[in-house]
Design a protein around this motif. Sequence first.
Motif, PDB file in Angstrom:
ATOM      1  N   LYS A 197       0.857  -1.182   0.000  1.00 55.81           N
ATOM      2  CA  LYS A 197       0.000   0.000   0.000  1.00 55.81           C
ATOM      3  C   LYS A 197       0.897   1.236   0.000  1.00 55.81           C
ATOM      4  CE  LYS A 197      -3.795  -2.258   2.499  1.00 55.81           C
ATOM      5  NZ  LYS A 197      -4.635  -2.253   3.724  1.00 55.81           N
ATOM      6  N   ALA A 198       0.797   2.028  -1.057  1.00 53.39           N
ATOM      7  CA  ALA A 198       1.664   3.199  -1.198  1.00 53.39           C
ATOM      8  C   ALA A 198       0.846   4.377  -1.700  1.00 53.39           C
ATOM      9  CB  ALA A 198       2.813   2.895  -2.166  1.00 53.39           C
ATOM     10  N   ILE A 199       1.274   5.591  -1.314  1.00 51.07           N
ATOM     11  CA  ILE A 199       0.561   6.805  -1.695  1.00 51.07           C
ATOM     12  C   ILE A 199       1.538   7.965  -1.715  1.00 51.07           C
ATOM     13  CG2 ILE A 199      -0.044   7.407   0.696  1.00 51.07           C
ATOM     14  CD1 ILE A 199      -2.740   8.435  -0.334  1.00 51.07           C
ATOM     15  N   HIS A 200       1.300   8.939  -2.583  1.00 54.75           N
ATOM     16  CA  HIS A 200       2.074  10.179  -2.506  1.00 54.75           C
ATOM     17  C   HIS A 200       1.098  11.316  -2.251  1.00 54.75           C
ATOM     18  CE1 HIS A 200       1.249  12.262  -6.394  1.00 54.75           C
ATOM     19  NE2 HIS A 200       1.048  11.042  -6.852  1.00 54.75           N
ATOM     20  N   ILE A 201       1.457  12.184  -1.324  1.00 51.23           N
ATOM     21  CA  ILE A 201       0.542  13.242  -0.905  1.00 51.23           C
ATOM     22  C   ILE A 201       0.687  14.462  -1.811  1.00 51.23           C
ATOM     23  CG2 ILE A 201       0.635  12.435   1.477  1.00 51.23           C
ATOM     24  CD1 ILE A 201       2.385  14.826   2.152  1.00 51.23           C
ATOM     25  N   GLY A 202      -0.328  15.303  -1.779  1.00 60.07           N
ATOM     26  CA  GLY A 202      -0.312  16.496  -2.611  1.00 60.07           C
ATOM     27  C   GLY A 202      -1.297  16.416  -3.748  1.00 60.07           C
ATOM     28  N   THR A 203      -2.240  15.473  -3.674  1.00 59.03           N
ATOM     29  CA  THR A 203      -3.272  15.344  -4.695  1.00 59.03           C
ATOM     30  C   THR A 203      -4.639  15.514  -4.040  1.00 59.03           C
ATOM     31  OG1 THR A 203      -3.645  12.955  -4.449  1.00 59.03           O
ATOM     32  CG2 THR A 203      -1.801  13.640  -5.827  1.00 59.03           C
TER      33      THR A 203
END
Length: 249
Positions: free
Chosen positions: A86-92
Amino acid sequence: MAAPIDKLFLEICNKFGIVLTLKQKQAITGLFNFKDVFVGTKTGSGKSMTYECAPILFDNGTTLIIAPLTSIMKEQVDRLKGLGYKAIHIGTEEDDIHGIRNGHYHFVFGSPELLVGNEMWRDVIKSSSFQNNHRLTVVDEAHTVVQWGHGSAQESPFREWFAHIGELRSLSLNVPVLALTATASPTNRKKIMKSLCFKKDSIVILDNPDRQNIKITVITIPNNEDDEKLFHWLIKGTHGEYRAREHVP
């Protein structure tokens, strides 16, 4: 009986379908022992593997990665999702603040402007829920700490928050820090480690900067030398490649 770290090496190799290099093993062992680790090895040497295996190394938990470019974050998030993490990048617009705060993700990517410079995200990182799951902090492309974060008497920093990434250490004192770069001189390496608040017993892993397939030659030419005459070999070669691609007879 195999040592615990050897069992982890085997599990990592099976998960990713690779054979770990000596330097990868050194970095992973350092993190396993909760040491700060600086990895300064060439592009393509597998630096990212040293944090991609964090869920195996730390029995899941959350790895926080500070990266300079959205393209890097998206690429890594897609890769890690493909591996079942489970991976995510913030700023969206799809930021899952609740999920990030409560440790639902193995990997959380973000820029220093958000993770350090944004009060809301700092509050998320220092919350007890996030801290209970926080296992590792990674600074990818760590040379940007100095090259982008530091200015000069004549110029302001390109992205000043890169120089403040070390503030995250005060929010997670017992979490090891991993810095990755392929381009850091010995002087800049010391600056980076100081800026990131590396502990005294940190581990530094480097390789030989020599590249056998790269040669630099310097020649002196007269100012009035004819350009076409000087670079005839380059012009001829380029023209030939162009004609070949275009199928020009």
